[in-house]
Scaffold this active site. Sequence first.
Site, mmCIF file in Angstrom:
data_model
loop_
_atom_site.group_PDB
_atom_site.id
_atom_site.type_symbol
_atom_site.label_atom_id
_atom_site.label_comp_id
_atom_site.label_asym_id
_atom_site.label_seq_id
_atom_site.Cartn_x
_atom_site.Cartn_y
_atom_site.Cartn_z
ATOM 1 N N LYS A 53 0.846 -1.205 0.000
ATOM 2 C CA LYS A 53 0.000 0.000 0.000
ATOM 3 C C LYS A 53 0.883 1.257 0.000
ATOM 4 C CE LYS A 53 -0.274 0.034 5.052
ATOM 5 N NZ LYS A 53 -1.100 -0.342 6.225
ATOM 6 N N TYR A 297 13.770 31.834 3.214
ATOM 7 C CA TYR A 297 12.600 32.608 3.623
ATOM 8 C C TYR A 297 12.610 32.891 5.123
ATOM 9 C CZ TYR A 297 10.460 31.336 -0.884
ATOM 10 O OH TYR A 297 10.174 31.177 -2.208
HETATM 11 C C1 LIG Z 1 -0.343 -1.193 7.056
HETATM 12 C C2 LIG Z 1 -0.906 -2.486 7.487
HETATM 13 C C3 LIG Z 1 -0.063 -3.576 7.694
HETATM 14 C C4 LIG Z 1 1.451 -3.480 7.642
HETATM 15 O O1 LIG Z 1 1.934 -2.805 8.777
HETATM 16 P P1 LIG Z 1 3.499 -2.629 9.038
HETATM 17 O O2 LIG Z 1 3.598 -2.119 10.417
HETATM 18 O O3 LIG Z 1 3.963 -1.644 8.034
HETATM 19 O O4 LIG Z 1 4.137 -3.953 8.817
HETATM 20 C C5 LIG Z 1 -0.655 -4.796 7.980
HETATM 21 N N1 LIG Z 1 -2.001 -4.909 8.076
HETATM 22 C C6 LIG Z 1 -2.842 -3.870 7.892
HETATM 23 C C7 LIG Z 1 -4.309 -4.061 8.033
HETATM 24 C C8 LIG Z 1 -2.319 -2.614 7.608
HETATM 25 O O5 LIG Z 1 -3.149 -1.575 7.446
#
Ligand SMILES: *Cc1c(COP(=O)(O)O)cnc(C)c1O
Length: 405
Positions: A53, A297
Site C-alpha cells: 500500500k 525565507y
Molecule cells: C499497514 C498495514 C499492515 C502493515 O503494517 P506494518 O507495520 O507496516 O508492517 C498490515 N495490516 C494492515 C491491516 C495494515 O493496514
Amino acid sequence: MEEVGVGLGVGPGDAVYSSWLEVSASHLRHNVAAFRALESAGPTPRALGAVLKGNAYGHGLAQVLPLVHAGVDVLYFIAPQDALTVRAHESAHGLPARQVVVLGAVAPEEAVVLAREGIDVVVADRSWADAVPSLRAAKLARPLRVHVHIDTGLGREGFTLDQLPRETRFLADALDVFEPVGVLSHFANTEDVTEQAYALAQLDAFETALGHLTAQLKPAKPLQRHIAASAAALVLPRARYEAARVGISLYGLWPSPETRLSARLVLGELPVLKPVLSWRCGSQVVKWLPAGAYVGYGCTYRCPEPTRIAVLPVGYYDGYPRLASGKAHVLVNGRRCAVLGRVMMNHLMVDVTRATSDERPVTATLLGRDGEESVSAESLAGWAQTIHYELVTRLGAHLRRVVVE
Ligand SMILES: *Cc1c(COP(=O)(O)O)cnc(C)c1O
C-alpha cells in the site's frame, strides 16, 4: 514514461535537476529472506505477505512489485486499482497468479472486477450487503473470495465481537457470491510497547470471533488467519497463524525502537534489516555567501562566517518535510552538511563549506548511506516530529525511482 523533444520526459520528476530515489533490489531480497526464515521457524510453514500500500511505502509500486512478486506468497493493498496492477504484471510476464488481498474499502462495481480477477477482498462492515445484487447480476464464474475483518481493539474497520454473528448474517445468506477464505484483524499497540498485554487480549478476541464465524459460515476449508504486521511477526510468535502482513520491515525499517528491543528479547538474536531506500539529489548551484548573509525565507539563518552553500532542487513538494528546517542534515562526500534556514517548496540549502573544496556540482544524500555516514528515515522523520511510515509514504509519487543492486 512519455517523451518529448530530444528524449526528455514530460513529468514533474523527469527534470534533469530533480532528486531521485534508489531502491535496492539486494536489500529487499535480504529482508524477504529474513522474514521467510522467521515464518518457517515453526512446525508449519506460513505464508509471507508483502504490504504494498501507499505506493509500496513510497518506494514505488512499479519498482517494488517485480522485485517481490516471486519471493512472497501474498500481496496486500489498500486500493483495488493497485491490486489490479499485479494481474497486469503477471499476464505481461507470463507469471503465475499470486494471492492478492485488498484490505481497503471496495465499491460494488469494483468488487465485480476483483472477483473476475480472482483478487481477495476484506469484508469489514455491513455495507458489503449492497454489493450482493451487483455480484449476482455479474454471473461470476467463481464467487468473490472474502476475508472477514474483526475489530479486536483497534477501533478501525471490522466487526466488533458485539456485532458477531448478527452483522455477518448477510454473508451466510450470500454464499453463492461470497466464498469465505480468511479472517483477519489488526493490532493497536504492538509497536509502541515492549509488553504485549493489549495484543494478547486482541488475540483472545480474534480466536473467539473465529469460532463464531466458522460456526456461521461453515467454510469448505479452514479460514486463513492473519493478524500480524511487521512488529507482531517479529515479536509475537502466537500471532503468526497462517500468514503475516509485513509492511515497513520488508523495506528494511524497524517499526519502532521498542520493537527492536522486544525482538532482541524474544528472538535472542536480532534479525538484520537493510533499508531499501536512498534519496539523492544533485546540486543546482554551489556558491559562497559572505559572513552575515541570510539564507532562505524568513531570514531564519544568518551565516556567522563565509559559507559555501549548495542549493538543492528538492523541497517539501517532493516530501522533504518543512518541519525538519534548522534540524536536518544531508550527506555530501560522506560528511554531514546542515540544512540552513527553511526548507522550501522546491529548494533547500545546505552548508558544504567543509564537504567540498570548490564550487563544482555535488551530489547530496538526503536518505541513505554515503561513505561512513548515513541518514535514516527514522532520523529525518524525527527531525520533522513524525514517524518513518509517514515520511516514506509521502515521498512524491512524481520522483524518479531507480532500482539498483
Ligand atoms: C499497514 C498495514 C499492515 C502493515 O503494517 P506494518 O507495520 O507496516 O508492517 C498490515 N495490516 C494492515 C491491516 C495494515 O493496514
